[in-house]
Design a protein around this motif. Sequence first.
Motif: not given
Length: 165
Positions: A94-107, A110-125
């Motif tokens: 999969y290209c990273l965009e498709c993989f993110s849209n299909l399988y990554a957790k959504k914020c 903003c409803t966009k995928p949360i990916t670990s690219l470039a060391g992206a940080k996220y909050i989980s609750f």
Amino acid sequence: MEYKGNSWHETCFMCHRCQQPIGTKSFIPKDNGYFCVPCFEKQFAYQCCACKKAITTGGVTYQDKPWHRECFLCISCKKQLPGQRFTSRENYPYCLECFSNLYAKKCVGCTKPITSLAGAKYISFEERQWHSECFSCVECSVSLVGRGFLTQRDNILCTDCGREK
């Protein structure tokens, strides 16, 4: 026909596989033999696992299988993957965009995928996730990263806005 100091009649210079005269057509020498291009490709060239045709130049290997560069595609959007960052799931590329849209957790924000690219940080609750930059009070928009917060149904509020409710 002359090649490397040896001479043949044009009709005597034959492919070692099909025994047809090569004549003045292109040929490929291999192991003391000479092969017409189609026979060489059938006998020695890797076959692309996607299109089943011979790989004569370049190519890529993925999961120990040969592919033409133009045949190695994202399973979802069909974008060519050679030279691009990609990932796989269940052995499918999969290209990273498709993989993110299909399988990554959504914020949640903003409803966009949360990916670990470039060391992206996220909050989980409570089974929900936010990009760090999206984790803010729904009333006053102040960032809640590293701060206390309150919940009101599915919303998150800063403690000041939460007290006003």
